[in-house]
Scaffold this motif. Structure first.
Motif, PDB file in Angstrom:
ATOM      1  N   UNK A 185      56.570  37.145  17.273  1.00  0.00           N
ATOM      2  CA  UNK A 185      57.744  36.272  17.290  1.00  0.00           C
ATOM      3  C   UNK A 185      58.257  36.032  15.870  1.00  0.00           C
ATOM      4  N   UNK A 186      57.324  36.054  14.919  1.00  0.00           N
ATOM      5  CA  UNK A 186      57.682  35.858  13.511  1.00  0.00           C
ATOM      6  C   UNK A 186      58.033  37.183  12.832  1.00  0.00           C
ATOM      7  N   UNK A 187      58.230  38.230  13.650  1.00  0.00           N
ATOM      8  CA  UNK A 187      58.607  39.531  13.111  1.00  0.00           C
ATOM      9  C   UNK A 187      57.482  40.256  12.410  1.00  0.00           C
ATOM     10  N   UNK A 188      56.241  39.854  12.692  1.00  0.00           N
ATOM     11  CA  UNK A 188      55.099  40.384  11.961  1.00  0.00           C
ATOM     12  C   UNK A 188      54.410  41.578  12.589  1.00  0.00           C
ATOM     13  N   UNK A 216      44.966  39.380  12.205  1.00  0.00           N
ATOM     14  CA  UNK A 216      45.741  39.314  10.972  1.00  0.00           C
ATOM     15  C   UNK A 216      47.215  39.533  11.282  1.00  0.00           C
ATOM     16  N   UNK A 217      48.071  38.772  10.615  1.00  0.00           N
ATOM     17  CA  UNK A 217      49.504  38.950  10.772  1.00  0.00           C
ATOM     18  C   UNK A 217      50.133  39.262   9.425  1.00  0.00           C
ATOM     19  N   UNK A 218      50.919  40.332   9.354  1.00  0.00           N
ATOM     20  CA  UNK A 218      51.537  40.763   8.099  1.00  0.00           C
ATOM     21  C   UNK A 218      53.055  40.785   8.212  1.00  0.00           C
ATOM     22  N   UNK A 226      54.865  49.399   6.709  1.00  0.00           N
ATOM     23  CA  UNK A 226      54.996  48.109   6.054  1.00  0.00           C
ATOM     24  C   UNK A 226      56.269  48.065   5.219  1.00  0.00           C
ATOM     25  N   UNK A 227      56.550  49.148   4.491  1.00  0.00           N
ATOM     26  CA  UNK A 227      57.710  49.190   3.615  1.00  0.00           C
ATOM     27  C   UNK A 227      58.998  49.048   4.431  1.00  0.00           C
ATOM     28  N   UNK A 228      59.040  49.675   5.596  1.00  0.00           N
ATOM     29  CA  UNK A 228      60.250  49.583   6.427  1.00  0.00           C
ATOM     30  C   UNK A 228      60.440  48.170   6.966  1.00  0.00           C
ATOM     31  N   UNK A 229      59.363  47.355   6.948  1.00  0.00           N
ATOM     32  CA  UNK A 229      59.448  45.993   7.469  1.00  0.00           C
ATOM     33  C   UNK A 229      59.796  44.990   6.382  1.00  0.00           C
TER      34      UNK A 229
END
Length: 275
Positions: free
Chosen positions: A178-181, A75-77, A271-274
């Protein structure tokens, strides 16, 4: 906390549109929500926009099948849905999937089934796979259920099965990063490994950049979920939760997962910091 970080829309093998999923999530009171379609992010622009309109905490997601002896999904988030590296990876998988579907259709025709690749046009907004083929056969009067058709003809070892193209776990995780996930191993119980093997695997995947593990999933009973929670804490991995909702394609699965706040607090903070 009620949330759901793993579900599928009509852009892959779910039966609910992105908008209907967002509306369901909002009406249920989910605190955080993510649509993680198989090998595609085509639902994300619609989901992101509609979530903003409903003021729902939405996390862009994807689920990518990686090479492994058994089923492995990553999974990618919080992915950048415009990242070229990720888009190229997903496009390659998409092209290989079309080729695979054509081969399975040809094998089914050889077995006497009246089906053509044109029959599948319009059955999905993007990703077409075995469930769509099985549903089309069921519609034509073959078999007794989608699962029966898949298990009889379209499962590994059966006459009409064709192996799916997959990238390695290392390359899959690389694409997400690479997609910052944030990369998370989905439903480890489905890997059918011993607990020692799961720990070894997570250590290996962590070396590739894995960030977390999906501890809450319908495939895990409470004992196994607790094992995954303890293992994630031991290895310094994030803990996530998802229903793997597919609508009527998995009628036994409901949207939303209840988890005690403190268990996922580190994950939510990260997650929030991202965002």
């Amino acid at each position: 906390m009620l949330l759901d970080l793993h579900c599928h829309s009509t852009y892959s093998d779910g039966t609910c549109s992105p908008k209907s999923l967002i509306k369901k999530a909002k009406n249920l009171g989910l605190k955080y929500f993510s649509i993680t379609d198989h090998d595609t992010i085509n639902a994300q622009p619609e989901a992101i926009e509609y979530s903003k309109q409903l003021n729902l905490n939405y996390i862009p997601g994807v689920e990518i099948n990686a090479e492994f002896p058994t089923l492995m999904d990553i999974l990618g988030y919080n992915i950048d849905i415009n990242n070229d590296y990720l888009l190229n990876i997903l496009n390659t998988i998409f092209e290989k999937r079309i080729e695979r579907n054509r081969l399975m259709i040809e094998l089914l025709k050889e077995e006497g089934f009246n089906i053509d690749i044109e029959d599948l046009e319009g059955v999905s907004l993007h990703t077409i796979g075995r469930p769509h083929i099985a549903r089309m056969l069921l519609k034509k009067g073959y078999g007794t259920s989608v699962s029966q058709i898949i298990n009889t003809y379209l499962t590994r070892g059966k006459k009409c099965y064709v192996e799916r193209f997959k990238f390695s776990p290392k390359k899959t995780i690389k694409a997400i990063k690479k997609a910052g996930g944030i990369a998370v191993l989905a439903h480890p119980r489905k890997l059918r490994l011993s607990k020692i093997q799961v720990e070894t695997l997570l250590n290996e995947l962590k070396d590739y950049g894995l960030d977390g593990v999906e501890a809450f999933h319908y495939s895990s009973d409470p004992e196994y979920t607790n094992f995954l929670i303890d293992l994630a804490r031991k290895l310094g991995l994030l803990i996530t939760a998802g229903s793997d909702f597919h609508g009527t394609n998995k009628p036994f699965v409901s949207l939303g997962v209840f988890v005690e706040d403190f268990i996922l607090q580190d994950t939510i903070n990260y997650f929030i910091t991202k965002y």
